[in-house]
Design a protein around this motif. Structure first.
Motif, PDB file in Angstrom:
ATOM      1  N   GLY A  37      38.471  26.250  32.458  1.00 24.26           N
ATOM      2  CA  GLY A  37      39.384  25.154  32.746  1.00 24.26           C
ATOM      3  C   GLY A  37      39.859  25.109  34.181  1.00 24.26           C
ATOM      4  O   GLY A  37      40.773  24.357  34.523  1.00 24.26           O
ATOM      5  N   TYR A  38      39.273  25.927  35.038  1.00 22.41           N
ATOM      6  CA  TYR A  38      39.618  25.883  36.457  1.00 22.41           C
ATOM      7  C   TYR A  38      38.451  26.414  37.267  1.00 22.41           C
ATOM      8  O   TYR A  38      37.589  27.123  36.754  1.00 22.41           O
ATOM      9  CB  TYR A  38      40.896  26.686  36.755  1.00 22.41           C
ATOM     10  CG  TYR A  38      40.760  28.185  36.573  1.00 22.41           C
ATOM     11  CD1 TYR A  38      40.873  28.771  35.307  1.00 22.41           C
ATOM     12  CD2 TYR A  38      40.507  29.018  37.654  1.00 22.41           C
ATOM     13  CE1 TYR A  38      40.733  30.130  35.133  1.00 22.41           C
ATOM     14  CE2 TYR A  38      40.372  30.384  37.488  1.00 22.41           C
ATOM     15  CZ  TYR A  38      40.479  30.937  36.217  1.00 22.41           C
ATOM     16  OH  TYR A  38      40.331  32.280  36.039  1.00 22.41           O
ATOM     17  N   GLN A  39      38.422  26.048  38.566  1.00 25.66           N
ATOM     18  CA  GLN A  39      37.325  26.466  39.421  1.00 25.66           C
ATOM     19  C   GLN A  39      37.669  27.765  40.142  1.00 25.66           C
ATOM     20  O   GLN A  39      38.816  28.217  40.145  1.00 25.66           O
ATOM     21  CB  GLN A  39      36.992  25.362  40.432  1.00 25.66           C
ATOM     22  CG  GLN A  39      36.475  24.098  39.771  1.00 25.66           C
ATOM     23  CD  GLN A  39      36.078  23.033  40.776  1.00 25.66           C
ATOM     24  OE1 GLN A  39      36.255  23.221  41.973  1.00 25.66           O
ATOM     25  NE2 GLN A  39      35.543  21.920  40.284  1.00 25.66           N
ATOM     26  N   LYS A  40      36.664  28.336  40.783  1.00 22.63           N
ATOM     27  CA  LYS A  40      36.781  29.652  41.401  1.00 22.63           C
ATOM     28  C   LYS A  40      37.966  29.764  42.353  1.00 22.63           C
ATOM     29  O   LYS A  40      38.698  30.743  42.346  1.00 22.63           O
ATOM     30  CB  LYS A  40      35.483  29.958  42.161  1.00 22.63           C
ATOM     31  CG  LYS A  40      34.913  31.329  41.894  1.00 22.63           C
ATOM     32  CD  LYS A  40      33.564  31.456  42.569  1.00 22.63           C
ATOM     33  CE  LYS A  40      32.846  32.715  42.075  1.00 22.63           C
ATOM     34  NZ  LYS A  40      31.518  32.849  42.651  1.00 22.63           N
ATOM     35  N   SER A  41      38.150  28.742  43.174  1.00 24.74           N
ATOM     36  CA  SER A  41      39.174  28.821  44.232  1.00 24.74           C
ATOM     37  C   SER A  41      40.563  28.392  43.755  1.00 24.74           C
ATOM     38  O   SER A  41      41.520  28.438  44.516  1.00 24.74           O
ATOM     39  CB  SER A  41      38.752  27.932  45.405  1.00 24.74           C
ATOM     40  OG  SER A  41      38.522  26.611  44.955  1.00 24.74           O
ATOM     41  N   GLU A  42      40.698  27.974  42.481  1.00 29.19           N
ATOM     42  CA  GLU A  42      41.976  27.453  41.981  1.00 29.19           C
ATOM     43  C   GLU A  42      42.795  28.555  41.290  1.00 29.19           C
ATOM     44  O   GLU A  42      42.248  29.521  40.757  1.00 29.19           O
ATOM     45  CB  GLU A  42      41.727  26.313  40.981  1.00 29.19           C
ATOM     46  CG  GLU A  42      41.135  25.072  41.599  1.00 29.19           C
ATOM     47  CD  GLU A  42      40.880  23.984  40.566  1.00 29.19           C
ATOM     48  OE1 GLU A  42      40.811  24.329  39.368  1.00 29.19           O
ATOM     49  OE2 GLU A  42      40.762  22.815  40.960  1.00 29.19           O
ATOM     50  N   ARG A  43      44.116  28.357  41.303  1.00 27.91           N
ATOM     51  CA  ARG A  43      45.008  29.239  40.547  1.00 27.91           C
ATOM     52  C   ARG A  43      45.118  28.726  39.120  1.00 27.91           C
ATOM     53  O   ARG A  43      45.007  27.538  38.860  1.00 27.91           O
ATOM     54  CB  ARG A  43      46.398  29.269  41.183  1.00 27.91           C
ATOM     55  CG  ARG A  43      46.437  29.978  42.538  1.00 27.91           C
ATOM     56  CD  ARG A  43      47.857  30.013  43.075  1.00 27.91           C
ATOM     57  NE  ARG A  43      47.930  30.748  44.331  1.00 27.91           N
ATOM     58  CZ  ARG A  43      48.064  32.067  44.412  1.00 27.91           C
ATOM     59  NH1 ARG A  43      48.146  32.791  43.300  1.00 27.91           N
ATOM     60  NH2 ARG A  43      48.123  32.668  45.583  1.00 27.91           N
ATOM     61  N   TYR A  49      39.608  35.244  32.887  1.00 26.63           N
ATOM     62  CA  TYR A  49      39.208  34.985  34.258  1.00 26.63           C
ATOM     63  C   TYR A  49      37.797  35.536  34.516  1.00 26.63           C
ATOM     64  O   TYR A  49      37.219  36.225  33.670  1.00 26.63           O
ATOM     65  CB  TYR A  49      40.210  35.597  35.247  1.00 26.63           C
ATOM     66  CG  TYR A  49      40.530  37.055  35.003  1.00 26.63           C
ATOM     67  CD1 TYR A  49      41.608  37.414  34.179  1.00 26.63           C
ATOM     68  CD2 TYR A  49      39.765  38.068  35.568  1.00 26.63           C
ATOM     69  CE1 TYR A  49      41.902  38.748  33.939  1.00 26.63           C
ATOM     70  CE2 TYR A  49      40.052  39.393  35.340  1.00 26.63           C
ATOM     71  CZ  TYR A  49      41.129  39.732  34.513  1.00 26.63           C
ATOM     72  OH  TYR A  49      41.404  41.045  34.263  1.00 26.63           O
ATOM     73  N   ARG A  50      37.260  35.204  35.681  1.00 25.87           N
ATOM     74  CA  ARG A  50      35.904  35.628  36.035  1.00 25.87           C
ATOM     75  C   ARG A  50      35.835  37.145  36.171  1.00 25.87           C
ATOM     76  O   ARG A  50      36.770  37.782  36.647  1.00 25.87           O
ATOM     77  CB  ARG A  50      35.475  34.972  37.362  1.00 25.87           C
ATOM     78  CG  ARG A  50      35.174  33.504  37.211  1.00 25.87           C
ATOM     79  CD  ARG A  50      35.093  32.796  38.553  1.00 25.87           C
ATOM     80  NE  ARG A  50      34.828  31.375  38.355  1.00 25.87           N
ATOM     81  CZ  ARG A  50      35.740  30.491  37.955  1.00 25.87           C
ATOM     82  NH1 ARG A  50      36.990  30.891  37.723  1.00 25.87           N
ATOM     83  NH2 ARG A  50      35.414  29.226  37.776  1.00 25.87           N
ATOM     84  N   ASN A  51      34.674  37.675  35.768  1.00 25.23           N
ATOM     85  CA  ASN A  51      34.545  39.137  35.771  1.00 25.23           C
ATOM     86  C   ASN A  51      33.152  39.550  36.262  1.00 25.23           C
ATOM     87  O   ASN A  51      32.437  40.292  35.609  1.00 25.23           O
ATOM     88  CB  ASN A  51      34.805  39.677  34.358  1.00 25.23           C
ATOM     89  CG  ASN A  51      34.954  41.196  34.343  1.00 25.23           C
ATOM     90  OD1 ASN A  51      35.432  41.788  35.304  1.00 25.23           O
ATOM     91  ND2 ASN A  51      34.512  41.820  33.263  1.00 25.23           N
ATOM     92  N   GLY A  52      32.761  38.986  37.432  1.00 25.57           N
ATOM     93  CA  GLY A  52      31.504  39.380  38.047  1.00 25.57           C
ATOM     94  C   GLY A  52      30.274  38.784  37.367  1.00 25.57           C
ATOM     95  O   GLY A  52      30.358  37.756  36.687  1.00 25.57           O
ATOM     96  N   TYR A  53      29.147  39.461  37.551  1.00 24.62           N
ATOM     97  CA  TYR A  53      27.866  38.969  37.048  1.00 24.62           C
ATOM     98  C   TYR A  53      27.116  40.063  36.319  1.00 24.62           C
ATOM     99  O   TYR A  53      27.316  41.254  36.551  1.00 24.62           O
ATOM    100  CB  TYR A  53      26.994  38.467  38.212  1.00 24.62           C
ATOM    101  CG  TYR A  53      27.605  37.335  38.978  1.00 24.62           C
ATOM    102  CD1 TYR A  53      28.453  37.588  40.060  1.00 24.62           C
ATOM    103  CD2 TYR A  53      27.366  36.023  38.620  1.00 24.62           C
ATOM    104  CE1 TYR A  53      29.033  36.548  40.773  1.00 24.62           C
ATOM    105  CE2 TYR A  53      27.936  34.979  39.323  1.00 24.62           C
ATOM    106  CZ  TYR A  53      28.775  35.248  40.391  1.00 24.62           C
ATOM    107  OH  TYR A  53      29.352  34.218  41.091  1.00 24.62           O
TER     108      TYR A  53
END
Length: 324
Positions: A37-43, A49-53
């Motif tokens: 529901g949000y992009q990488k650069s957004e709070r 949340y993102r957790n690498g690859y």
């Protein structure tokens, strides 16, 4: 070519695998944006949340390859472009490439993805995916060019587009150059509606701003305003009318019964050994056919300054600038 140091067919295969892997990664990034529901650069207040690859090996039509699959902290992200436990994407990659190549709408791409993967995607999601590709397109459109191009061709592809519910014709002008190494290179593609000297001047000035300092020959059809624009932007450049277009325009209004004989006579003009012999042939052809087709040869006389440069060159060079 330089980035991948391509020397062999195997190098091309490896480059295509790498480019495909990057595209699939960008599509999965857009999927993860949609999931969180949000992009990488957004709070965000989302506790996921993102957790690498995670590296994953799959089989494609370009051979076995590794791709980077983005992960989320809660492990709830289920990518659809390349699903979990899916090892074979040999059918998928070709369809992804064809979708980009066909310039399909977000709705059409959404329908195609449903057909390919068996799941629905919103048009907003498709826009997110294509938006990630736009910077790569802009980089290509703005990349630096060579200082000198011996030959440039300008020609149009005409196609129909829907604009506010109305179908109308547009022209995509492809500017193709032969560089000093003899290789063909698409310099840019411009979509235009109204040809004019001002329009073509802006196109040529864009090439100058990207580093082009000199063009020896520009080969094009009788585009409105192109001659004046070339004279202003590249005053030392020879403008060569496309001979094939010139012949087609002449024969357009000639009935089938006379077309073969007329075409054979026209050949005596543009295949003459020099300009003097070409002018003599022009007079003979004009005298022969004007009584029957009064305006058929008018364009040859009117455009002679743009037709005649071809006689300055050898047979080999003529063959290269004979047509766009």
């Amino acid at each position: 070519m330089e980035e991948y140091d391509i020397q062999t067919a195997e190098d091309i295969q490896d480059a295509l695998k790498d480019l495909l892997g990057g595209t699939i990664k960008e599509m999965m990034e857009a999927e993860l944006d949609d999931h969180l529901g949000y992009q990488k650069s957004e709070r965000s207040d989302n506790d996921d949340y993102r957790n690498g690859y995670k590296r994953k090996r799959v089989n494609s039509s370009f051979g076995s390859m590794e791709i980077d699959v983005p992960q989320d902290r809660k492990s709830t992200f289920e990518p659809q472009v390349v699903k979990k436990r899916q090892k074979d994407i040999s059918d998928i990659d070709q369809k992804i490439i064809s979708m980009y190549a066909k310039g399909m709408t977000t709705r059409q791409i959404s329908e195609a993805i449903e057909d390919i993967y068996g799941f629905e995607t919103s048009e907003g999601f498709i826009s997110d995916v294509t938006d990630k590709i736009l910077p790569q397109i802009e980089d290509w459109q703005n990349r630096p060019l060579d200082n000198v191009y011996p030959i440039l061709y300008i020609d149009a592809i005409h196609y129909s587009v829907r604009d506010n519910g109305v179908i109308r014709k547009l022209a995509a002008y492809v500017i193709l150059g032969i560089n000093t190494e003899g290789k063909k290179e698409v310099l840019t593609i411009h979509v235009g509606e109204n040809e004019s000297s001002k329009y073509w001047l802006s196109v040529l000035n864009e090439l100058k701003n990207r580093g082009v300092k000199d063009i020896l020959i520009i080969c094009a059809d009788g585009l409105t305003g192109i001659k004046e624009a070339i004279a202003a932007a590249f005053p030392k450049t020879e403008y060569q009318r496309c001979i094939v277009h010139q012949v087609r325009n002449t024969l357009k209004y000639v009935p089938d019964k006379d077309r073969k004989a007329f075409a054979a006579d026209l050949k005596t003009i543009y295949q003459a050994a020099d300009e003097k012999k070409a002018l003599a042939a022009l007079d003979r052809v004009t005298e022969k056919w004007t009584p029957k087709y009064p305006n058929s040869m008018k364009r040859w006389k009117d455009n002679w300054d743009a037709i005649s440069p071809i006689f300055k060159f050898s047979a080999m060079v003529r063959k290269v600038i004979y047509t766009t």
